[in-house]
Structures are given as structure tokens and as C-alpha cells.
Design a protein around this motif. Structure first.
Motif, PDB file in Angstrom:
ATOM      1  N   MET A   1       0.848  -1.178   0.000  1.00 44.56           N
ATOM      2  CA  MET A   1       0.000   0.000   0.000  1.00 44.56           C
ATOM      3  C   MET A   1       0.889   1.235   0.000  1.00 44.56           C
ATOM      4  O   MET A   1       1.905   1.281   0.679  1.00 44.56           O
ATOM      5  CB  MET A   1      -0.904  -0.029   1.231  1.00 44.56           C
ATOM      6  N   LYS A   2       0.449   2.255  -0.758  1.00 44.27           N
ATOM      7  CA  LYS A   2       1.214   3.493  -0.839  1.00 44.27           C
ATOM      8  C   LYS A   2       0.482   4.603  -0.099  1.00 44.27           C
ATOM      9  O   LYS A   2      -0.738   4.633  -0.027  1.00 44.27           O
ATOM     10  CB  LYS A   2       1.420   3.892  -2.296  1.00 44.27           C
ATOM     11  N   CYS A   3       1.261   5.530   0.415  1.00 48.69           N
ATOM     12  CA  CYS A   3       0.724   6.703   1.105  1.00 48.69           C
ATOM     13  C   CYS A   3      -0.126   7.515   0.126  1.00 48.69           C
ATOM     14  O   CYS A   3       0.320   7.817  -0.978  1.00 48.69           O
ATOM     15  CB  CYS A   3       1.883   7.541   1.627  1.00 48.69           C
ATOM     16  N   PRO A   4      -1.353   7.884   0.514  1.00 49.70           N
ATOM     17  CA  PRO A   4      -2.206   8.651  -0.396  1.00 49.70           C
ATOM     18  C   PRO A   4      -1.719  10.087  -0.626  1.00 49.70           C
ATOM     19  O   PRO A   4      -2.142  10.739  -1.571  1.00 49.70           O
ATOM     20  CB  PRO A   4      -3.568   8.640   0.286  1.00 49.70           C
ATOM     21  N   ILE A   5      -0.803  10.569   0.200  1.00 48.36           N
ATOM     22  CA  ILE A   5      -0.313  11.939   0.059  1.00 48.36           C
ATOM     23  C   ILE A   5       0.920  11.998  -0.834  1.00 48.36           C
ATOM     24  O   ILE A   5       0.968  12.742  -1.798  1.00 48.36           O
ATOM     25  CB  ILE A   5       0.011  12.555   1.444  1.00 48.36           C
ATOM     26  N   CYS A   6       1.952  11.176  -0.520  1.00 53.00           N
ATOM     27  CA  CYS A   6       3.211  11.280  -1.263  1.00 53.00           C
ATOM     28  C   CYS A   6       3.565  10.033  -2.072  1.00 53.00           C
ATOM     29  O   CYS A   6       4.560  10.034  -2.783  1.00 53.00           O
ATOM     30  CB  CYS A   6       4.347  11.593  -0.304  1.00 53.00           C
ATOM     31  N   LYS A   7       2.765   8.983  -1.947  1.00 55.50           N
ATOM     32  CA  LYS A   7       2.926   7.740  -2.714  1.00 55.50           C
ATOM     33  C   LYS A   7       4.115   6.874  -2.272  1.00 55.50           C
ATOM     34  O   LYS A   7       4.465   5.929  -2.945  1.00 55.50           O
ATOM     35  CB  LYS A   7       3.033   8.003  -4.219  1.00 55.50           C
ATOM     36  N   ASP A  11       3.969   3.252   6.531  1.00 54.25           N
ATOM     37  CA  ASP A  11       4.600   2.813   7.774  1.00 54.25           C
ATOM     38  C   ASP A  11       3.471   2.321   8.675  1.00 54.25           C
ATOM     39  O   ASP A  11       2.482   3.029   8.869  1.00 54.25           O
ATOM     40  CB  ASP A  11       5.309   4.003   8.429  1.00 54.25           C
ATOM     41  N   PRO A  12       3.584   1.112   9.241  1.00 58.42           N
ATOM     42  CA  PRO A  12       2.496   0.589  10.080  1.00 58.42           C
ATOM     43  C   PRO A  12       2.105   1.524  11.230  1.00 58.42           C
ATOM     44  O   PRO A  12       0.955   1.552  11.640  1.00 58.42           O
ATOM     45  CB  PRO A  12       3.060  -0.724  10.606  1.00 58.42           C
ATOM     46  N   ALA A  13       3.036   2.312  11.713  1.00 60.30           N
ATOM     47  CA  ALA A  13       2.734   3.234  12.812  1.00 60.30           C
ATOM     48  C   ALA A  13       1.817   4.373  12.383  1.00 60.30           C
ATOM     49  O   ALA A  13       1.140   4.972  13.218  1.00 60.30           O
ATOM     50  CB  ALA A  13       4.027   3.799  13.390  1.00 60.30           C
ATOM     51  N   TYR A  14       1.810   4.687  11.086  1.00 57.98           N
ATOM     52  CA  TYR A  14       1.017   5.822  10.585  1.00 57.98           C
ATOM     53  C   TYR A  14       0.029   5.413   9.508  1.00 57.98           C
ATOM     54  O   TYR A  14      -0.498   6.258   8.795  1.00 57.98           O
ATOM     55  CB  TYR A  14       1.945   6.908  10.024  1.00 57.98           C
ATOM     56  N   ARG A  15      -0.225   4.151   9.380  1.00 58.57           N
ATOM     57  CA  ARG A  15      -1.076   3.621   8.329  1.00 58.57           C
ATOM     58  C   ARG A  15      -2.380   4.389   8.216  1.00 58.57           C
ATOM     59  O   ARG A  15      -2.974   4.683   9.236  1.00 58.57           O
ATOM     60  CB  ARG A  15      -1.366   2.149   8.611  1.00 58.57           C
ATOM     61  N   PRO A  16      -2.824   4.801   7.105  1.00 56.67           N
ATOM     62  CA  PRO A  16      -2.389   4.467   5.750  1.00 56.67           C
ATOM     63  C   PRO A  16      -1.324   5.414   5.211  1.00 56.67           C
ATOM     64  O   PRO A  16      -1.061   5.429   4.014  1.00 56.67           O
ATOM     65  CB  PRO A  16      -3.669   4.598   4.937  1.00 56.67           C
ATOM     66  N   PHE A  17      -0.704   6.216   6.070  1.00 55.74           N
ATOM     67  CA  PHE A  17       0.296   7.182   5.626  1.00 55.74           C
ATOM     68  C   PHE A  17       1.700   6.632   5.861  1.00 55.74           C
ATOM     69  O   PHE A  17       1.886   5.619   6.516  1.00 55.74           O
ATOM     70  CB  PHE A  17       0.107   8.507   6.367  1.00 55.74           C
ATOM     71  N   CYS A  18       2.703   7.353   5.348  1.00 58.63           N
ATOM     72  CA  CYS A  18       4.086   6.919   5.509  1.00 58.63           C
ATOM     73  C   CYS A  18       4.753   7.588   6.701  1.00 58.63           C
ATOM     74  O   CYS A  18       5.768   7.113   7.196  1.00 58.63           O
ATOM     75  CB  CYS A  18       4.888   7.215   4.239  1.00 58.63           C
ATOM     76  N   ARG A  20       4.188  10.877  10.059  1.00 57.00           N
ATOM     77  CA  ARG A  20       3.336  11.810  10.795  1.00 57.00           C
ATOM     78  C   ARG A  20       3.044  13.046   9.942  1.00 57.00           C
ATOM     79  O   ARG A  20       1.947  13.603   9.970  1.00 57.00           O
ATOM     80  CB  ARG A  20       4.025  12.197  12.112  1.00 57.00           C
ATOM     81  N   ARG A  21       4.048  13.474   9.183  1.00 56.35           N
ATOM     82  CA  ARG A  21       3.880  14.651   8.334  1.00 56.35           C
ATOM     83  C   ARG A  21       2.740  14.452   7.345  1.00 56.35           C
ATOM     84  O   ARG A  21       1.878  15.328   7.199  1.00 56.35           O
ATOM     85  CB  ARG A  21       5.173  14.940   7.567  1.00 56.35           C
ATOM     86  N   CYS A  22       2.725  13.324   6.647  1.00 53.66           N
ATOM     87  CA  CYS A  22       1.664  13.082   5.670  1.00 53.66           C
ATOM     88  C   CYS A  22       0.303  12.956   6.354  1.00 53.66           C
ATOM     89  O   CYS A  22      -0.707  13.419   5.820  1.00 53.66           O
ATOM     90  CB  CYS A  22       1.973  11.846   4.830  1.00 53.66           C
ATOM     91  N   ALA A  23       0.261  12.372   7.548  1.00 52.68           N
ATOM     92  CA  ALA A  23      -0.990  12.291   8.296  1.00 52.68           C
ATOM     93  C   ALA A  23      -1.479  13.696   8.648  1.00 52.68           C
ATOM     94  O   ALA A  23      -2.673  13.991   8.542  1.00 52.68           O
ATOM     95  CB  ALA A  23      -0.806  11.454   9.557  1.00 52.68           C
ATOM     96  N   ASP A  24      -0.556  14.573   9.028  1.00 54.33           N
ATOM     97  CA  ASP A  24      -0.925  15.949   9.366  1.00 54.33           C
ATOM     98  C   ASP A  24      -1.361  16.744   8.130  1.00 54.33           C
ATOM     99  O   ASP A  24      -2.269  17.572   8.205  1.00 54.33           O
ATOM    100  CB  ASP A  24       0.230  16.662  10.063  1.00 54.33           C
TER     101      ASP A  24
END
Length: 58
Positions: A1-7, A11-18, A20-24
Motif C-alpha cells: 500500500m502506498k501513502c495517499p499523500i506522497c505515494k 509505515d504501520p505506525a502511521y497507516r495508511p500514511f508513511c 506523521r507529516r503526511c498524516a498531518d
């Protein structure tokens, strides 16, 4: 799975993102209303006599 923000790979800690920055970044987009959940309009929403929707409270 790829991060929806930066592709990048997620990272399992921030899933579905890679990261904290992309989650924010995603959260900020929700706060700015860049994302919206469409809701069908009802007759009450279209009533021009009360733009605030307060016809029942006088």
C-alpha cells in the motif's frame, strides 16, 4: 500500500500514511474543507425564506 499523500510505502505506525507529516497534511486538508462528503440536498436545504434553517424557532 502506498501513502495517499506522497505515494511512498506506508509505515504501520502511521497507516495508511508513511509518516506523521503526511498524516498531518491530510488532517489539514480536512480542516480546510478540501475534502467534502457529498450530501444530497433536501427541500429544507433549498428553502430561501430562512437561510439559517430556523423556520421552526420563532
Amino acid at each position: 500500500m502506498k501513502c495517499p499523500i506522497c505515494k511512498k510505502p506506508t509505515d504501520p505506525a502511521y497507516r495508511p500514511f508513511c509518516s506523521r507529516r503526511c498524516a498531518d497534511v491530510d488532517l489539514a486538508r480536512w480542516f480546510r474543507a478540501d475534502y467534502v462528503i457529498p450530501v444530497p440536498l433536501t427541500e429544507e436545504d433549498d428553502d430561501p425564506s430562512d437561510p439559517a434553517g430556523n423556520d421552526d424557532q420563532a
